[in-house]
Design an enzyme around this catalytic site. Sequence first.
Site, PDB file in Angstrom:
ATOM      1  N   ASN A 102     -10.004   7.758 -36.585  1.00  0.00           N
ATOM      2  CA  ASN A 102      -8.549   7.573 -36.548  1.00  0.00           C
ATOM      3  C   ASN A 102      -8.244   6.300 -37.336  1.00  0.00           C
ATOM      4  OD1 ASN A 102      -5.850   7.110 -36.010  1.00  0.00           O
ATOM      5  ND2 ASN A 102      -6.263   6.194 -33.996  1.00  0.00           N
ATOM      6  N   GLY A 103      -7.527   6.426 -38.434  1.00  0.00           N
ATOM      7  CA  GLY A 103      -7.219   5.244 -39.247  1.00  0.00           C
ATOM      8  C   GLY A 103      -7.261   5.580 -40.725  1.00  0.00           C
ATOM      9  N   GLU A 498      14.688  13.409 -35.547  1.00  0.00           N
ATOM     10  CA  GLU A 498      13.228  13.568 -35.404  1.00  0.00           C
ATOM     11  C   GLU A 498      12.819  14.838 -34.670  1.00  0.00           C
ATOM     12  OE1 GLU A 498      12.924   9.940 -32.202  1.00  0.00           O
ATOM     13  OE2 GLU A 498      11.108  10.531 -33.270  1.00  0.00           O
ATOM     14  N   HIS A 514      34.005   2.298 -45.071  1.00  0.00           N
ATOM     15  CA  HIS A 514      33.434   1.744 -46.302  1.00  0.00           C
ATOM     16  C   HIS A 514      32.499   2.736 -46.991  1.00  0.00           C
ATOM     17  CE1 HIS A 514      35.220  -2.002 -45.048  1.00  0.00           C
ATOM     18  NE2 HIS A 514      34.679  -1.814 -43.857  1.00  0.00           N
TER      19      HIS A 514
HETATM   20  C1  AGP Z   1      10.882   7.308 -31.590  1.00  0.00           C
HETATM   21  O1  AGP Z   1      11.296   8.409 -30.916  1.00  0.00           O
HETATM   22  C2  AGP Z   1       9.735   7.500 -32.464  1.00  0.00           C
HETATM   23  N1  AGP Z   1       8.654   8.062 -31.794  1.00  0.00           N
HETATM   24  C3  AGP Z   1       9.334   6.274 -33.271  1.00  0.00           C
HETATM   25  O2  AGP Z   1      10.436   5.866 -34.016  1.00  0.00           O
HETATM   26  C4  AGP Z   1       8.835   5.088 -32.443  1.00  0.00           C
HETATM   27  O3  AGP Z   1       9.871   4.508 -31.754  1.00  0.00           O
HETATM   28  C5  AGP Z   1       8.213   4.061 -33.391  1.00  0.00           C
HETATM   29  O4  AGP Z   1       7.130   4.673 -34.042  1.00  0.00           O
HETATM   30  C6  AGP Z   1       7.757   2.815 -32.649  1.00  0.00           C
HETATM   31  O5  AGP Z   1       6.764   3.130 -31.752  1.00  0.00           O
HETATM   32  P1  AGP Z   1       6.315   2.058 -30.649  1.00  0.00           P
HETATM   33  O6  AGP Z   1       7.478   1.787 -29.775  1.00  0.00           O
HETATM   34  O7  AGP Z   1       5.188   2.746 -29.929  1.00  0.00           O
HETATM   35  O8  AGP Z   1       5.851   0.842 -31.397  1.00  0.00           O
END
Ligand code: AGP
Length: 618
Positions: A102-103, A498, A514
């Site tokens: 993962n990465g 999303e 605007h």
């Molecule tokens: C929000 O519904 C999304 N899953 C995404 O924007 C999420 O908030 C963002 O990736 C940040 O994630 P985190 O709060 O786990 O850091």
Amino acid sequence: MCGITGYIGYRKAYPIVINGLKRLEYRGYDSAGIMMYDGKNIHLSKTKGKVVDLEKIIEKTPLKKEGNIGIGHTRWATHGVPNDVNSHPHVSQSGNLIIVHNGIIENYDTLKKELIKRGYTFKSDTDTEVLINLIEEVKKQENCKLGKAVQLALTNVIGAYAIAVFDKTKPNEIIVARLGSPIAIGVGKENSEFFIASDASPFVEYTKNVIYLDDEELAIIKLGKGISVRKITDDRLVDTNIEELKMSLDQIEKGGYDHFMLKEIHEQPKAIIDTYRGRMLADEGIIKMAGVDDNIEKFLNANRIIIVACGTSWHAGLVAEYLFEDLARIPVEVEYASEFRYRNPIISEKDIVIAISQSGETADTLAAIKLAKSRGAFVFGVCNVVGSSIARETDAGAYTHAGPEIGVASTKAFTTQITVLSLIALKLGKENGSLSKSAFHSYLQTMQLIPSKIEKLLQLDTKIKEIAAVYKDSRNCLYLGRGFNFPVALEGALKLKEISYVHAEGYPAAEMKHGPIALIDHNMPIYVIATKKGHYEKVVSNIQEIKARSGKIIAIVTEGDTLVKQIADHVIEIPETEEAFTPLLTTIPLQLLSYYIALMLGKNVDQPRNLAKAVTVE
Ligand code: AGP
């Protein structure tokens, strides 16, 4: 931001690995694969698509389920399109070494060219296949054990990784390592079995003993012998710190709801109570939060508060800007972590940086934290996942006690983040005298009523479903709000985007004139937040401007509102409360609207396309 899992022990590994992948599927669902070792042979099964697709393939060849050792992967594609060949696990050229990862290996191309010169060929387009062959080459060159080979190979790698590596010639061990991406190791009794996973959810029912690997750590997991953890950089032995897992099985199951998102929307009253329990003593007029109390001087003497976050957490940060500046008169700047980390920002030790993250694993937020710390700022974390990287990287913090959030679209994490940030702002406002004792008291009493008001809002399900049915086929829409509810407009738009893939934009209501007003016609639904105490008259004028252009208005108003009702096409009433707390109420109908629109459009609400719950790569 894939999910990796593994098992080595006395039980049948297949059900543990495959169910583990299902629990981690919120991390990525482009392809899935597992390796099983039956004591003699390895069985590799992988496919484009979901874990259920993988299960169907394996069911056809039961032999592939055999064995007490297995590793698995569910993918969010970075290098190489989602297809069978690019799915994990990947196997080294000799066929002996198997890896799940993962990465992102950023210098994979350079490494690949070098390996090709040494006679390696590659089946996939992935960086991961390069890594497993690099490990093989190092093992050959150094004639060393697998653990050493992995450590040495990783010292040549640039990027982020959480990996599990198995060598079929040495089947009683698995090597795991991490930099930037999380790994949790579940420890069974007397080293009789070990569980490996990106988070602890795959093994909650098997053990409560968990080790969270830190960055640049590698663990050699030997069956019957135990775990030794070493620093990748200098091979130094590290003490293993076993923690007690506080997660339960029912928390990570749907509990009778059709989707995790709906369950999590309905869990918000309890999540908010769990978040302020023991911290807000409304009758005594006390707020106590260890992370703030222990560092109160730093907060009270800070020049400013800088909030860093991404996505929904960034929206919670925007609400916090209004809270801190209004209730505690402390200047706040809210930063996209991904921009902040590369903008060479001016930070001093007199600054407090608050990092907000549900998962606690978001790469950009983690990097912003490291940058802020390196420049002397005190960094406070607001996280939901216990033991997560951000929770361990920050100087102090406060957990949101929302419980596991599995739906990719964040809901209860947003409202519990706002709850924590409200408590901090109130506490600082009282401490620095911006808030009188009576005002402070009344805010605590008001906050205590929020959960029951959300309960009431959750009963609007049917009404919200009807509104969703009217607007589900709109391809574009706008969300408008002012003050505390401008960030809620942004959040409402993000939720719809999303999970329903409908184009939506949030704006401060006044900003509409605007430019965005040019978009408005009789096909355009506009969701407007018009609460009684939030610049109401101004918002009503904005609503009239929209009406004049035949836009369709769905207004979120305070109970008893009569004026907006006459203008808007649909109104959703929320119970009255302090303006500072209205985001905790106005966001609920917007969450439900996006949920029902996505459902009616037949979308996968919990696992929307192209997204993942934790963004562990930049
Ligand atoms: C929000 O519904 C999304 N899953 C995404 O924007 C999420 O908030 C963002 O990736 C940040 O994630 P985190 O709060 O786990 O850091």
